[in-house]
Write an enzyme that holds these catalytic residues in place. Structure first.
Site, mmCIF file in Angstrom:
data_model
loop_
_atom_site.group_PDB
_atom_site.id
_atom_site.type_symbol
_atom_site.label_atom_id
_atom_site.label_comp_id
_atom_site.label_asym_id
_atom_site.label_seq_id
_atom_site.Cartn_x
_atom_site.Cartn_y
_atom_site.Cartn_z
ATOM 1 N N LYS A 106 -1.277 -0.901 -4.198
ATOM 2 C CA LYS A 106 -2.474 -0.135 -3.815
ATOM 3 C C LYS A 106 -2.064 1.311 -3.641
ATOM 4 C CE LYS A 106 -5.017 0.173 0.551
ATOM 5 N NZ LYS A 106 -5.810 -0.597 1.543
ATOM 6 N N ASP A 112 -14.292 -1.601 3.064
ATOM 7 C CA ASP A 112 -13.390 -1.801 4.200
ATOM 8 C C ASP A 112 -14.108 -1.238 5.446
ATOM 9 O OD1 ASP A 112 -11.345 -1.677 6.095
ATOM 10 O OD2 ASP A 112 -10.065 -0.311 4.988
ATOM 11 N N LYS A 132 -10.254 -7.110 7.652
ATOM 12 C CA LYS A 132 -9.214 -6.817 8.638
ATOM 13 C C LYS A 132 -9.715 -7.405 9.946
ATOM 14 C CE LYS A 132 -7.642 -2.352 6.807
ATOM 15 N NZ LYS A 132 -7.957 -0.916 6.826
ATOM 16 N N ASP A 147 -7.409 3.197 -2.904
ATOM 17 C CA ASP A 147 -8.104 3.231 -1.616
ATOM 18 C C ASP A 147 -8.331 4.685 -1.217
ATOM 19 O OD1 ASP A 147 -9.115 2.892 0.911
ATOM 20 O OD2 ASP A 147 -7.307 2.008 1.775
ATOM 21 N N GLU A 169 -11.409 0.913 -3.404
ATOM 22 C CA GLU A 169 -11.741 0.600 -2.012
ATOM 23 C C GLU A 169 -12.341 1.808 -1.298
ATOM 24 O OE1 GLU A 169 -8.298 -0.874 0.037
ATOM 25 O OE2 GLU A 169 -9.365 -1.169 1.925
ATOM 26 N N GLY A 180 -4.468 -4.429 5.959
ATOM 27 C CA GLY A 180 -3.379 -4.253 6.931
ATOM 28 C C GLY A 180 -3.532 -2.933 7.651
ATOM 29 N N SER A 188 0.853 -1.184 0.000
ATOM 30 C CA SER A 188 0.000 0.000 0.000
ATOM 31 C C SER A 188 0.890 1.235 0.000
ATOM 32 C CB SER A 188 -0.890 -0.029 1.249
ATOM 33 O OG SER A 188 -1.618 1.162 1.361
ATOM 34 N N LYS A 208 -3.084 5.041 -2.344
ATOM 35 C CA LYS A 208 -4.000 5.841 -1.540
ATOM 36 C C LYS A 208 -4.411 7.054 -2.377
ATOM 37 C CE LYS A 208 -4.098 3.775 2.443
ATOM 38 N NZ LYS A 208 -5.386 3.354 3.042
HETATM 39 O O1 NPG Z 1 0.351 -2.396 4.696
HETATM 40 O O2 NPG Z 1 -0.426 -2.562 6.728
HETATM 41 C C1 NPG Z 1 -0.330 -1.985 5.617
HETATM 42 C C2 NPG Z 1 -1.117 -0.718 5.425
HETATM 43 C C3 NPG Z 1 -2.272 -0.923 4.510
HETATM 44 O O3 NPG Z 1 -3.122 1.041 3.550
HETATM 45 C C4 NPG Z 1 -3.141 0.293 4.482
HETATM 46 N N1 NPG Z 1 -3.919 0.467 5.545
HETATM 47 O O4 NPG Z 1 -7.008 2.141 5.185
HETATM 48 O O5 NPG Z 1 -6.391 0.157 4.780
HETATM 49 C C5 NPG Z 1 -6.147 1.274 5.209
HETATM 50 C C6 NPG Z 1 -4.755 1.621 5.683
HETATM 51 C C7 NPG Z 1 -4.618 2.117 7.088
HETATM 52 C C8 NPG Z 1 -3.395 2.083 7.709
HETATM 53 C C9 NPG Z 1 -5.672 2.623 7.782
HETATM 54 C C10 NPG Z 1 -3.234 2.528 8.995
HETATM 55 C C11 NPG Z 1 -5.500 3.065 9.077
HETATM 56 C C12 NPG Z 1 -4.291 3.032 9.679
#
Ligand code: NPG
Length: 368
Positions: free
Chosen positions: A161, A238, A262, A188, A213, A290, A135, A163
Site C-alpha cells: 500500500k 476508511d 479498523k 491510500d 483508499e 492498521g 503500508s 501512501k
Molecule cells: O501497518 O499499521 C500499519 C499502518 C497502516 O497506513 C497505515 N495506517 O491511514 O490507514 C492509515 C494509516 C495510519 C497510521 C493512520 C497511523 C493513522 C495513524
C-alpha cells in the site's frame, strides 16, 4: 465474572523508521494500553488514537479523559458474561470509538481467556493464517519509493500500500507499477483530495490498482459515490466508516466497493463483526486496517482478520516492520506466503513484557 480493576497505561514507542502520510511524519507512536482484570485473569487492549487530531478527532489525551471519566466507571463491577454487551454499556457516550474499542477489545480477550479459547475462536474466525501486506509512507522521490518497496517485496510482502498526497501521487505510483508489474498495489490518500482532483484518479485508473483508499473528505460518502462512478478501480472507505450504518449507507449510495475495517475506528470487535457480516452478505470484500499497533493491537487485528469475509490482505505487517522492542510478545513474523499465523492459545495469544512496558510508560493509573 465481574471486572475488578482496570489499568490505563500511556506509552510511547519509537518506530524503526519514520512514517509519512498526507497529514505528517511520525517517528514514534504514543498509545494507551488498557488491562481489565477479573480474578486471576487479565485482558489487554490498545487505544489507537494518535498524538494529535489528524487521522481522527480522538487523541491520546481525549481518549484518556473519556476512559477515565466515563468508560472505566461503567465497566468496573460489570459482569462480563457476554463481551458483545460491552458496546451496549458504552452506548450512552457519543463518539470516542477508539477509547471505547480499547476497553471493549480487552474484554473480548478476557472473556476468551476465562473460557479457555482463542480470541479467533470466540470471534468466529475461520483461518489459521491471514494474508497481509505492508503500508509504505510517502518517500522523497519516486526512485526512493521504488527502493523502499523493493525491500518490502524482498522481505516477502505480496501486497503493497502506497501512501499518496497531492504532488506525491501519479509519478510515484507509476514508477512502482513499472518496477513491480505483478505485485498487488493499492494507494491510500487519507482524505487529501477533493472531487476537483478526479482527473488524477482517472489517470491512475489504468495502473491496475487493487483499490484506492479514502481519496476524499474524511466525513464524505456523497462525493466518493460520484468519483466511484468515474472509475473502474474500486474505492475503499476508511475514515468515513465509524458504524455499521455508515457502511450500509455507503454501499447503498455506491460510495465504495471495498471497506477497510479498523476495530479502533468503529468501536471494537462487536461492531467490526457487524460491518463484516453486512459486507459479506452483500459480497463486498473487507480487509483489516492498521494503526501502527504494538503486538497487543496487532494480535487483536490478526484474530479479527481470520473471519471469512476478510478476503483482502490487511495492513498487519510483521512486528519487525514497526518496533525494535515491542511491549508484548511473541513477535509476529511473516510466513513465506505473505501471511501471519493466528495465535491459537487462550485470548489474544500475546503477553505483555513488563520490563519493556515499564520503559515505555509515560503515565499509569489503576481504577478499582
Ligand atoms: O501497518 O499499521 C500499519 C499502518 C497502516 O497506513 C497505515 N495506517 O491511514 O490507514 C492509515 C494509516 C495510519 C497510521 C493512520 C497511523 C493513522 C495513524
Amino acid at each position: 465474572m465481574n471486572i475488578e480493576s482496570i489499568e490505563l497505561r500511556q506509552i510511547t514507542l519509537p518506530l524503526v523508521s519514520p512514517f509519512t502520510t498526507s497529514f505528517g511524519t511520525q517517528s514514534d507512536r504514543p498509545c494507551v494500553i488498557v488491562t481489565v482484570r477479573a480474578g486471576e485473569a487479565a485482558g489487554y487492549g490498545e487505544c489507537v488514537a494518535g498524538d494529535g487530531p489528524w487521522y481522527s478527532y480522538e487523541t491520546v489525551a481525549t481518549a484518556w479523559h473519556v476512559l477515565e471519566e466515563f468508560l472505566t466507571p461503567r465497566l468496573l463491577g460489570f459482569d462480563l458474561d457476554d463481551p458483545t454487551a460491552v458496546w451496549d454499556l458504552f452506548a450512552p457516550i457519543r463518539g470516542h470509538n477508539m477509547a471505547k474499542a480499547a476497553l471493549e477489545m480487552a474484554c473480548w480477550d478476557l472473556a476468551a481467556k476465562t473460557r479457555g479459547v482463542s480470541l479467533r475462536d470466540l470471534l468466529g474466525g475461520a483461518r489459521d493464517r491471514v494474508a497481509v501486506g505492508v503500508s509504505v509512507g510517502i518517500q522523497a522521490s519516486p526512485a526512493a519509493l521504488v527502493d523502499t518497496v523493493r525491500r518490502y517485496v524482498d522481505d516477502g510482502y505480496a501486497r503493497i500500500k502506497l501512501k499518496i498526497a497531492p504532488g506525491h501521487d501519479e509519478a510515484y505510483v507509476t514508477a512502482v507499477r513499472a518496477a513491480f508489474p505483478d505485485t498487488l498495489v493499492q494507494v491510500d490518500a487519507n482524505s487529501a483530495y477533493t472531487l476537483a482532483d478526479a482527473p488524477i484518479f482517472q489517470r491512475m485508473d489504468g495502473l491496475d490498482l487493487l483499490l484506492i483508499e479514502q481519496p476524499l473528505a474524511d466525513d464524505d460518502i456523497v462525493d466518493h459515490a460520484a468519483l466511484q462512478r468515474e472509475l473502474r478501480t474500486p474505492l475503499c472507505l476508511d475514515e468515513s466508516i465509524h458504524a455499521p450504518d455508515d457502511a450500509r449507507h455507503a454501499l447503498d449510495l455506491g460510495s465504495c466497493r471495498v471497506i477497510n475495517i479498523k476495530p479502533g475506528r468503529v468501536g471494537g470487535h462487536r461492531r467490526s463483526r457487524e460491518i463484516h457480516d453486512l459486507c459479506r452478505a452483500r459480497d463486498i470484500p473487507v480487509w483489516c486496517g492498521g494503526m501502527l499497533e504494538t503486538n497487543i493491537g496487532r494480535a487483536h487485528n490478526v484474530a479479527l482478520a481470520s473471519l471469512p469475509g476478510f478476503t483482502l490482505p490487511g495492513d498487519i505487517s510483521a512486528s519487525a516492520r514497526y518496533y525494535a522492542h515491542d511491549v508484548a510478545g511473541p513477535d509476529f513474523t511473516l510466513n513465506s506466503d505473505s501471511t501471519l499465523s493466528v495465535p491459537s492459545g487462550p485470548g489474544i495469544g500475546v503477553e505483555p513484557d513488563p520490563t519493556a512496558l515499564e520503559v515505555a510508560t509515560d503515565r499509569v493509573e489503576t481504577f478499582r
